[in-house]
Enzyme design. Structure first.
Site, PDB file in Angstrom:
ATOM      1  N   LYS A 145       3.400  -3.137 -33.721  1.00  0.00           N
ATOM      2  CA  LYS A 145       2.619  -3.305 -32.491  1.00  0.00           C
ATOM      3  C   LYS A 145       3.369  -2.662 -31.338  1.00  0.00           C
ATOM      4  CE  LYS A 145       0.007  -4.712 -29.145  1.00  0.00           C
ATOM      5  NZ  LYS A 145      -1.292  -3.996 -28.910  1.00  0.00           N
ATOM      6  N   CYS A 166      -2.613   3.389 -23.862  1.00  0.00           N
ATOM      7  CA  CYS A 166      -3.162   2.041 -23.842  1.00  0.00           C
ATOM      8  C   CYS A 166      -4.151   1.937 -22.674  1.00  0.00           C
ATOM      9  CB  CYS A 166      -2.074   0.984 -23.680  1.00  0.00           C
ATOM     10  SG  CYS A 166      -2.791  -0.681 -23.576  1.00  0.00           S
TER      11      CYS A 166
HETATM   12  O1  LIG Z   1      -4.719  -3.751 -25.443  1.00  0.00           O
HETATM   13  C1  LIG Z   1      -3.832  -3.321 -26.237  1.00  0.00           C
HETATM   14  O2  LIG Z   1      -2.773  -3.943 -26.523  1.00  0.00           O
HETATM   15  C2  LIG Z   1      -4.107  -1.973 -26.821  1.00  0.00           C
HETATM   16  N1  LIG Z   1      -5.374  -1.751 -27.258  1.00  0.00           N
HETATM   17  C3  LIG Z   1      -5.781  -0.510 -27.715  1.00  0.00           C
HETATM   18  O3  LIG Z   1      -6.947  -0.314 -28.118  1.00  0.00           O
HETATM   19  N2  LIG Z   1      -4.879   0.506 -27.720  1.00  0.00           N
HETATM   20  C4  LIG Z   1      -3.608   0.360 -27.300  1.00  0.00           C
HETATM   21  O4  LIG Z   1      -2.829   1.343 -27.315  1.00  0.00           O
HETATM   22  C5  LIG Z   1      -3.197  -0.935 -26.829  1.00  0.00           C
HETATM   23 CL1  LIG Z   1      -1.550  -1.156 -26.304  1.00  0.00          CL
END
Ligand SMILES: O=C(O)c1[nH]c(=O)[nH]c(=O)c1Cl
Length: 312
Positions: A44, A130
């Site tokens: 993650k 993100c």
């Molecule tokens: O909300 C998120 O954690 C998230 N959610 C996404 O769809 N892509 C990302 O790179 C991330 Cl970091």
């Protein structure tokens, strides 16, 4: 074997792995990936400190895909760096991906300095895409910012590194981002992240389906495949051959993996569908892809990688 692939001189016995953020946030999830038939795992996306993320409900699944506005919930870089170092000691010779997503340039540089100084020998996936940190624009959509980040990173970072990009929707943007990326010793580029800031509505309740940002979130799953393939192909046609492409987006079945590879991917990542199906997904996709290759007379993904035909 038929599904082996090589990126940055590292060979993986299977060209399929999870996408960052899906079933990879804690040791239990990561151990399950290690035990699975996936060719690798990615952790993650990490921030320097542990982070709770956005308020729930922050993720919703639908028949044609998912919407999420998780907001980067994670256990902090130390947790994932310790995990991947312990894993490389247990399983020498394997390569995995450590994802980092600082909410500032300073955070990204600090994390990369820490990783550079550590005994970690695997890949880093620098997440520039993100879409869900309120008030934070996606770096990947600011080309000058991408230039600045990569200039400063490659001042000191010498281990294998790739970037996770948002989807682009204009061929001129493929030209512009590729012209920047080609200036750096990148090991790979991962395309695409979720299609950011979409809106899903529940017509029965007349309400959005996730709490953060008034219901806006990143879309994954079947509906993003045409955009994912366009980005994989667009980058494959423009990036120097030393930069491998990791294809992400819209993979549900073996045929989708085949299409990503045909467009130029050396490795594929599965997010939404892996979230639904869990570890058995990798066995199913491996069998489906192997069957397709056998029907077509291919014995390796090198036989068809990047060989998509056009009409002219
Ligand atoms: O909300 C998120 O954690 C998230 N959610 C996404 O769809 N892509 C990302 O790179 C991330 Cl970091």
């Amino acid at each position: 074997n038929m599904l082996a692939t090589t990126i940055g001189g590292r060979t993986f016995n299977n060209c399929m792995m999870n996408a960052a953020g899906v079933r990879c946030q804690n040791k239990r999830d990561l151990d399950a990936l290690v035990q699975s038939d996936a060719g690798a795992y990615v952790t993650k996306s990490a921030t320097p400190q542990k982070r709770a993320g956005n308020p729930s409900p922050r993720m919703h699944t639908l028949p044609h895909g998912s919407i999420n506005s998780m907001g980067l919930p994670n256990n902090g870089l130390d947790y994932y760096l310790n995990y991947v170092i312990a894993d490389q000691q247990k399983r020498p010779g394997t390569t995995n991906f450590l994802s980092v997503a600082g909410t500032s340039l300073a955070d990204n540089l600090a994390m990369l300095h820490q990783i550079q100084a550590s005994e970690y020998t695997g890949f880093v996936e620098l997440n520039l895409s993100c879409p869900n940190v309120p008030g934070k624009p996606q770096v990947g959509y600011d080309f000058d910012r991408v230039h600045t980040v990569l200039d400063q990173v490659f001042e000191f970072y010498t281990k294998p590194l790739g970037v996770k990009l948002p989807p682009y929707f204009d061929l001129v943007h493929f030209d512009q981002i590729a012209a920047i990326l080609n200036q750096y010793p990148l090991t790979f580029v991962n395309s695409i992240n979720s299609i950011g800031n979409a809106l899903v509505v529940d017509p029965q309740s007349e309400q959005v389906v996730i709490r953060p940002k008034g219901g806006y979130g990143g879309i994954g799953g079947a509906s993003v495949k045409p955009t994912a393939l366009a980005n994989v192909r667009g980058l494959a046609l423009r990036l120097k051959p030393e930069i491998a492409i990791v294809g992400t987006g819209g993979i549900l079945n073996g045929v989708d993996v085949f299409e990503h590879i045909l467009c130029g991917a050396s490795m594929v990542q599965i997010g939404t569908q892996f979230g639904y199906e869990g570890i058995p997904l990798f066995d199913r996709l491996a069998k489906e892809l192997t069957d397709i290759m056998k029907q077509k007379g291919y014995t390796s993904i090198d036989d068809f990688r990047g060989k998509l035909k056009t009409f002219d």
